[in-house]
Design a protein around this motif. Structure first.
Motif, short mmCIF file in Angstrom:
data_model
loop_
_atom_site.label_atom_id
_atom_site.label_comp_id
_atom_site.label_asym_id
_atom_site.label_seq_id
_atom_site.Cartn_x
_atom_site.Cartn_y
_atom_site.Cartn_z
N SER A 1 59.96 -20.43 -20.18
CA SER A 1 58.60 -20.23 -20.68
C SER A 1 57.98 -18.99 -20.04
O SER A 1 57.34 -18.17 -20.72
CB SER A 1 57.74 -21.46 -20.38
N GLU A 2 58.16 -18.84 -18.73
CA GLU A 2 57.64 -17.65 -18.04
C GLU A 2 58.31 -16.38 -18.56
O GLU A 2 57.66 -15.35 -18.74
CB GLU A 2 57.90 -17.75 -16.54
N HIS A 3 59.61 -16.46 -18.78
CA HIS A 3 60.35 -15.30 -19.30
C HIS A 3 59.76 -14.85 -20.64
O HIS A 3 59.51 -13.66 -20.85
CB HIS A 3 61.84 -15.66 -19.45
N LEU A 4 59.55 -15.79 -21.55
CA LEU A 4 58.99 -15.45 -22.86
C LEU A 4 57.56 -14.92 -22.75
O LEU A 4 57.20 -13.95 -23.42
CB LEU A 4 59.03 -16.65 -23.80
N LEU A 5 56.77 -15.52 -21.88
CA LEU A 5 55.40 -15.08 -21.67
C LEU A 5 55.38 -13.64 -21.15
O LEU A 5 54.65 -12.78 -21.66
CB LEU A 5 54.69 -16.02 -20.70
N SER A 6 56.18 -13.37 -20.15
CA SER A 6 56.27 -12.02 -19.58
C SER A 6 56.73 -11.00 -20.62
O SER A 6 56.17 -9.92 -20.74
CB SER A 6 57.23 -12.03 -18.39
N ARG A 7 57.74 -11.39 -21.38
CA ARG A 7 58.30 -10.49 -22.39
C ARG A 7 57.29 -10.18 -23.49
O ARG A 7 57.11 -9.03 -23.88
CB ARG A 7 59.55 -11.14 -22.97
N GLN A 8 56.61 -11.20 -24.00
CA GLN A 8 55.66 -11.01 -25.10
C GLN A 8 54.41 -10.27 -24.66
O GLN A 8 53.90 -9.43 -25.40
CB GLN A 8 55.29 -12.36 -25.72
N LEU A 9 53.90 -10.58 -23.48
CA LEU A 9 52.67 -9.94 -23.02
C LEU A 9 52.92 -8.64 -22.27
O LEU A 9 51.98 -7.93 -21.93
CB LEU A 9 51.89 -10.91 -22.11
N LYS A 10 54.21 -8.37 -21.98
CA LYS A 10 54.60 -7.16 -21.24
C LYS A 10 53.90 -7.12 -19.87
O LYS A 10 53.31 -6.11 -19.48
CB LYS A 10 54.35 -5.90 -22.05
N LEU A 11 53.98 -8.27 -19.17
CA LEU A 11 53.37 -8.42 -17.86
C LEU A 11 54.41 -8.91 -16.85
O LEU A 11 55.38 -9.57 -17.23
CB LEU A 11 52.22 -9.43 -17.89
N THR A 12 54.18 -8.59 -15.59
CA THR A 12 54.97 -9.15 -14.50
C THR A 12 54.00 -9.71 -13.47
O THR A 12 52.83 -9.34 -13.46
CB THR A 12 55.87 -8.09 -13.82
N TRP A 13 54.47 -10.60 -12.61
CA TRP A 13 53.63 -11.17 -11.56
C TRP A 13 54.52 -11.51 -10.37
O TRP A 13 55.73 -11.62 -10.49
CB TRP A 13 52.88 -12.41 -12.06
N LEU B 1 48.83 -17.26 -12.67
CA LEU B 1 49.70 -16.13 -12.34
C LEU B 1 48.98 -15.24 -11.34
O LEU B 1 47.82 -14.88 -11.55
CB LEU B 1 50.05 -15.34 -13.59
N VAL B 2 49.67 -14.89 -10.26
CA VAL B 2 49.06 -14.13 -9.16
C VAL B 2 49.68 -12.75 -9.09
O VAL B 2 50.90 -12.59 -9.21
CB VAL B 2 49.28 -14.88 -7.82
N ASP B 3 48.84 -11.74 -8.86
CA ASP B 3 49.28 -10.35 -8.73
C ASP B 3 49.96 -9.88 -10.01
O ASP B 3 51.12 -9.47 -10.02
CB ASP B 3 50.19 -10.18 -7.51
N VAL B 4 49.22 -9.95 -11.11
CA VAL B 4 49.73 -9.61 -12.44
C VAL B 4 49.63 -8.11 -12.67
O VAL B 4 48.62 -7.48 -12.34
CB VAL B 4 48.94 -10.37 -13.53
N HIS B 5 50.70 -7.54 -13.24
CA HIS B 5 50.74 -6.11 -13.55
C HIS B 5 51.32 -5.90 -14.94
O HIS B 5 52.15 -6.68 -15.39
CB HIS B 5 51.65 -5.37 -12.56
N SER B 6 50.90 -4.83 -15.56
CA SER B 6 51.49 -4.44 -16.83
C SER B 6 52.91 -3.98 -16.56
O SER B 6 53.18 -3.27 -15.59
CB SER B 6 50.68 -3.30 -17.44
N ALA B 7 53.84 -4.37 -17.42
CA ALA B 7 55.23 -3.94 -17.26
C ALA B 7 55.31 -2.42 -17.36
O ALA B 7 56.13 -1.79 -16.69
CB ALA B 7 56.12 -4.60 -18.30
N ALA B 8 54.45 -1.79 -18.15
CA ALA B 8 54.43 -0.33 -18.27
C ALA B 8 54.04 0.30 -16.93
O ALA B 8 54.61 1.30 -16.52
CB ALA B 8 53.47 0.10 -19.36
#
Length: 83
Positions: A44-56, A68-75
């Motif tokens: 679920s986290e993998h899909l969320l990160s992939r779709q929103l283009k975010l990491t934490w 989610l703590v310390d969230v950043h844009s994947a870009a």
């Protein structure tokens, strides 16, 4: 409500096509090797990160929901890594 069951033969290509790391597949697959009736938190986290283009860096699972703590844009992460 009837639960949908997905056979291992059907789920393996799906997990692979989404880029979900094979070392994390056990979180999603049935312990008995039978059909899957739901997805684990790692997928679920993998899909969320992939779709929103975010990491934490951290996650907290609470009754109120997923934090989610310390969230950043994947870009932004790619730029920081120099890629």
């Amino acid at each position: 409500m009837k639960k949908t069951r997905i056979s291992p033969a059907e789920i393996y290509p799906f997990l692979s096509q989404t880029g979900f790391p094979i070392e994390d597949w056990q979180d999603t697959l049935s312990d008995e090797g039978g059909p899957v009736t739901g997805f684990g938190i790692l997928f679920s986290e993998h899909l969320l990160s992939r779709q929103l283009k975010l990491t934490w860096t951290h996650r907290i699972i609470a009754e109120e929901g997923l934090w989610l703590v310390d969230v950043h844009s994947a870009a932004d992460q790619e730029t920081a890594d120099g890629r």
